[in-house]
Scaffold this active site. Structure first.
Site, PDB file in Angstrom:
ATOM      1  N   THR A   1       0.845  -1.196   0.000  1.00  0.00           N
ATOM      2  CA  THR A   1       0.000   0.000   0.000  1.00  0.00           C
ATOM      3  C   THR A   1       0.878   1.243   0.000  1.00  0.00           C
ATOM      4  O   THR A   1       1.855   1.324   0.753  1.00  0.00           O
ATOM      5  CB  THR A   1      -0.930   0.030   1.226  1.00  0.00           C
ATOM      6  OG1 THR A   1      -1.812  -1.087   1.166  1.00  0.00           O
ATOM      7  CG2 THR A   1      -1.765   1.309   1.237  1.00  0.00           C
TER       8      THR A   1
ATOM      9  N   PHE B   1       1.174   5.067   0.863  1.00  0.00           N
ATOM     10  CA  PHE B   1       0.583   6.063   1.749  1.00  0.00           C
ATOM     11  C   PHE B   1       1.140   7.442   1.403  1.00  0.00           C
ATOM     12  O   PHE B   1       2.317   7.580   1.045  1.00  0.00           O
ATOM     13  CB  PHE B   1       0.910   5.755   3.209  1.00  0.00           C
ATOM     14  CG  PHE B   1       0.171   4.576   3.778  1.00  0.00           C
ATOM     15  CD1 PHE B   1      -0.948   4.761   4.579  1.00  0.00           C
ATOM     16  CD2 PHE B   1       0.600   3.286   3.524  1.00  0.00           C
ATOM     17  CE1 PHE B   1      -1.625   3.674   5.110  1.00  0.00           C
ATOM     18  CE2 PHE B   1      -0.068   2.190   4.051  1.00  0.00           C
ATOM     19  CZ  PHE B   1      -1.192   2.389   4.845  1.00  0.00           C
TER      20      PHE B   1
END
Length: 376
Positions: A258, A260
């Site tokens: 992921t 960020f």
């Protein structure tokens, strides 16, 4: 010309197409919660009162912080690891203690004070209202794709991207002590987490139910002492909420990453001493080849686009005069979010945006920031 362009692009989306959206008049409420490890919770008062038994247990251990404890406004400077006066940076993230986002915040800002928020928008508002120094929020995942809500919030709010962090997400199947996999009928987690573990959960025959965050799912299963329900969350959440880990690394691919974004009230000063990335949002008139021409301004200067995302533009006659008369043909108008590998200190990047500004009906720089080039 370049200097004036840079100043205009750093400002919010130009008024040629949009007006500043209204914001809530209610400031987030800051709660200091006594848990197994110290953490601070931000909950927007507009989300209503928590009258459940779960909330009562937490609320009884909470004290409202005073305005005197809030940090001072930040200045435009390279990203520090500490706040004013040498105190740890207070970094907002979405979810409860034990969420993957908390680990990402700690990776982005070592030794920070993580501040859990119940919603993405609460984190944006906490930074804008000076309740915290930074926010670390997910924007895309290598399996589940883009986090569209945060793309929309980037436009609605006035924060700047000051960095990015890539975080390898490892999901676990959690349940109460003594519960076996064969006892489970359903599983709770964030929609992205459920999507990232789709194959495993389908093979186990579990009914999937979406909740606000992974750690919140673990907390709910633990507090309700559910015996037929598990949670997809982190190993840290299992430790915090006293759950057993029935299976580890249940994501569909071993490399589940992921990305960020690190958000602040002020932009950082772009440099050329290391790889930089710049994020922008723009809109275009409709017509054959218009998007091709817009993207060509980067290709002509050998600037690599790493991402482009289109999102529907919210419209009304107040924000876009004349659209009512145009009719349904113009209902589907889109904004384009793009990331490219160049710093705003780079002359080619400045010239590319000068040319794009001539084609675009609106243009805004969301941030020019150091790229995360770590190998996971």
């Amino acid at each position: 010309m370049a200097a004036s362009l840079t100043r205009s692009l750093i400002s919010p989306l130009t008024s040629r197409t949009t007006a500043k959206p209204s914001r809530s008049d209610q400031a987030p409420q800051i709660l200091l919660c006594a848990r197994r490890r110290s953490c601070v919770s931000v909950r927007a008062s507009t989300f209503g009162n928590n009258n459940s038994s779960d909330g009562a247990a937490v609320s009884s251990a909470c004290n409202v912080l005073t305005q005197d404890s809030l940090p001072r406004r930040l200045t435009s400077a390279p990203v520090p690891n500490s706040g004013s006066g040498g105190s740890p940076l207070r970094v907002a993230y979405q979810g409860l203690c034990g969420a993957h986002s908390e680990s990402a915040a700690q990776k982005a800002y070592p030794n920070c004070e993580p501040v859990p928020c119940d919603q993405f928008e609460t984190a944006f508002e906490a930074v804008e209202g000076c309740s915290v120094d930074r926010a670390v929020l997910p924007i895309e995942n290598s399996l589940g794709g883009s986090i569209h809500r945060n793309y929309d919030l980037l436009l609605r709010h006035r924060l700047h991207i000051v960095g990015e962090i890539k975080y390898a997400v490892r999901h676990c199947l959690l349940a109460n002590q003594g519960v076996k996999v064969e006892h489970l009928k359903r599983v709770l987690s964030h929609p992205q987490a459920l999507a990232q573990c789709e194959h495993t959960l389908t093979r186990l025959g579990l009914v999937r139910e979406a909740v606000d965050d992974t750690a919140g799912a673990a907390k709910h299963v633990a507090l309700k002492k559910l015996e037929d329900t598990g949670a997809v969350a982190s190993s840290a959440a299992a430790e915090i909420y006293g759950l057993d880990i029935l299976a580890e690394d249940i994501q569909d691919a071993s490399l589940n990453v992921t990305r960020f974004l690190m958000l602040a009230r002020e932009p950082i000063i772009a440099g050329t001493d290391r790889p930089f990335k710049t994020s922008i949002v723009f809109s275009l008139e409709e017509g054959p080849g218009i998007l091709h021409k817009a993207l060509a301004v980067f290709a002509e200067r050998q600037i690599n686009l790493t991402k482009i995302e289109s999102r529907p533009m919210s419209w009304s006659s107040q924000r876009f005069p004349g659209l009512d008369a145009i009719g349904l043909q113009k209902c589907f108008h889109y904004l384009f979010y793009a990331d490219f590998e160049a710093s705003m200190a780079n002359d080619d990047a400045k010239m590319s945006l000068q040319d794009l500004e001539k084609l675009a009906t609106s243009l805004r720089i969301l941030g020019s920031y150091p790229a995360d080039t770590t190998m996971l």
